[in-house]
Motif scaffolding. Sequence first.
Motif, PDB file in Angstrom:
ATOM      1  N   SER A  48       0.834  -1.092   0.040  1.00 29.47           N
ATOM      2  CA  SER A  48       0.044   0.204   0.010  1.00 29.47           C
ATOM      3  C   SER A  48       0.821   1.390   0.006  1.00 29.47           C
ATOM      4  O   SER A  48       0.455   2.234  -0.560  1.00 29.47           O
ATOM      5  CB  SER A  48      -0.873   0.049   1.141  1.00 29.47           C
ATOM      6  N   GLU A  95      -7.354   0.586  -0.454  1.00 30.78           N
ATOM      7  CA  GLU A  95      -7.557  -0.727   0.126  1.00 30.78           C
ATOM      8  C   GLU A  95      -9.033  -0.270   1.154  1.00 30.78           C
ATOM      9  O   GLU A  95      -9.048   0.702   1.819  1.00 30.78           O
ATOM     10  CB  GLU A  95      -6.291  -0.876   1.021  1.00 30.78           C
ATOM     11  N   ASP A 172      -5.658  -1.203  -4.610  1.00 29.09           N
ATOM     12  CA  ASP A 172      -5.267  -1.642  -3.598  1.00 29.09           C
ATOM     13  C   ASP A 172      -6.114  -2.864  -3.066  1.00 29.09           C
ATOM     14  O   ASP A 172      -7.283  -2.344  -2.671  1.00 29.09           O
ATOM     15  CB  ASP A 172      -4.890  -0.723  -2.618  1.00 29.09           C
ATOM     16  N   GLU A 173      -5.590  -3.926  -2.893  1.00 24.91           N
ATOM     17  CA  GLU A 173      -6.327  -5.156  -2.586  1.00 24.91           C
ATOM     18  C   GLU A 173      -7.861  -5.330  -2.937  1.00 24.91           C
ATOM     19  O   GLU A 173      -8.826  -5.187  -1.932  1.00 24.91           O
ATOM     20  CB  GLU A 173      -6.184  -5.334  -1.151  1.00 24.91           C
TER      21      GLU A 173
HETATM   22 MG   LIG Z   1      -2.135  -2.699   2.043  1.00 23.33          MG
END
Ligand SMILES: [Mg+2]
Lengths: 270, 328
Positions: A48, A95, A172-173
């Motif tokens: 991140s 995220e 992000d994710e």
């Molecule tokens: Mg992360």
Amino acid sequence: MTQAAPLLSIQNIEVIYDHVILVLKGVSLDVPAGGIVAILGANGAGKSTTLKSISNLLQSERGDVTKGDIRFRGERINGLSPSELVVKGVIQVMEGRHCFPHLTVEENLLAGAYTRTDGAAAIATDIELVYRYFPRLKERRESLTGYISGGEQQMCAIGRALMARPKLILLDEPSMGLAPQLVEEIFEIVKRLNREEGVSFLLAEQNTTMALKYATYGYILENGRVVMDGDAATLRENEDVKEFYLGLSAGGRKSYRDTKHYRRRKRWLA
Amino acid sequence: MSQAAWRNISIGVSGFIVLGLGALVIANPGKIFFSWTFFFEVLIGGLLAGTLYSLVALGFVLIFKASGVFNFAQGAMTLFAALSLVRLIEITNSILLSMALTVVIMMALAYVIERLVLRPLVNQDVIIMFMATIGMTFLIDGFGQLVWGSDVYPLNLGIPQDPFEVQGVLLNQFDLVAGAVAALLVAVLAVFFQKTRIGRALRAVADDNQAALSVGIPLRHIWFIVWTVSGLVALVAGIMWGTKSGVQFSLALIALKALPVLILGGLTSIPGAIIGGLIVGAGEKLAEVFIGPLFGGAIENWFAYVLALLFLLFRPQGLFGEKIIERV
Ligand SMILES: [Mg+2]
Ligand SMILES: Nc1ncnc2c1ncn2[C@@H]1O[C@H](COP(=O)(O)OP(=O)(O)OP(=O)(O)O)[C@@H](O)[C@H]1O
């Protein structure tokens, strides 16, 4: 990768939080135009942080890129504000999705078009485009995003980023907390967006299997360093990756020597 | 102590208060004059006066929603806006020109605050931001009086102040105008927040400022806008209060009256600020007239705080405190 200049190129960046916590210790990576590149790694590896140093969301978390260069289409973009970067075509999907909970799906999408200056008609066209990729969002257009499902929120967050007409999305994710089937559905759409709309992706993932299935290239991050990189196909076949990130191993338990081999390799690559 | 225990204690305490008041009323039948006409007169007067509290509370809510800052300086801004207007009218002899200039001054103030206070303190704890606004209160008060003087200045924009009668209920024209202005202002703000691009961005920032940043909404512009808007709300409140009681230092203290309003209405709710103001306005007038004599009067000054205290015990998020959406 082709020899053409990459869309995004990071050279040896170092990131420090709160003036003392050194988190990235010289990370370099490239995203070719039209590519889907994955950053893989365990919790706290710095995935991140890498994305935030590109989008400069780092600034508001008291993080600093203290060394190195970040170039987008050849131009150095270190230190530009997030909104300047969005105008240039780099946008991050954070995220945990982060929709605006008290705004409706459609208002979220409209908020994503905040930086645009090409008029309401063009924005309306793009909302329809987003709905074409995410039909579920159209059904939920009047719902507050605080009340829609996690998968729909992820779609809304990606759709909202699309509304800025980006060239590169830092994702992000996207798989976080979602059922496997839904993860697959979202990755399929990412792939289509990549192919049909020409959007490049740099994605951070812990779900290595899924990421390597859809990405063209991957970097493995550990403790703020890139320990390995290669074509997705190569990484998928790599024994170390199989064992440590894909949770597979060819011949039962691995011996200590193999682990040592991995360590050696890691040190060398770092 | 457990929450249930607190609840029982507070139920006991307020039951005691209600019973006590009831006993007082029954024991003193002669002291209180009651008639329905009179009741409505007091009620309506109170509601309309309450709109002024609503206006001040509104300024707080706007800033709190967009930046999570509890702006203690709202009262100082109200005084500053009213002072600027009054003195500019003396200088320019034109109400319209002075209004325009005051608007510019409030924008400049918002700019300075964003540049010198908010920007350097971004991402600091809320308590630090709160302390900073306390500091700002003194600066703005001091600066305002230094530049504009510290006398009592009558403000007359030609708003009629005569009482008149409807069905035997005596009303004041000014109170009606104040009510209408507050209603108009709220309507304008509602349209601004719901329908415009900037309004939507303001709500987005209020919801999740990291996410707003990530889609390219520049927080600095947004803060400037929201402080400007609440500066303008302060100006409207300042005009109303100034017309009623002259522009003077005590205007800065009405911010303290806004606190119970905020506790009643909830810090994040615009309708809450409005309705909280009305309840406090009506409640304190009714209490003063119909219960006050039992205590020898003057309960108007503290009634709102008692009300707020009861709310803190029973409904700390206020009447309309924004529902926290829990699911992720
Ligand atoms: Mg992360
Ligand atoms: N704002 C911050 N201040 C201080 N340290 C931070 C901050 N944000 C992250 N870190 C630290 O930086 C390291 C990397 O964090 P980062 O969030 O980049 O990891 P990640 O690879 O994304 O992990 P995850 O898979 O859990 O999301 C962690 O050790 C974390 O504790």
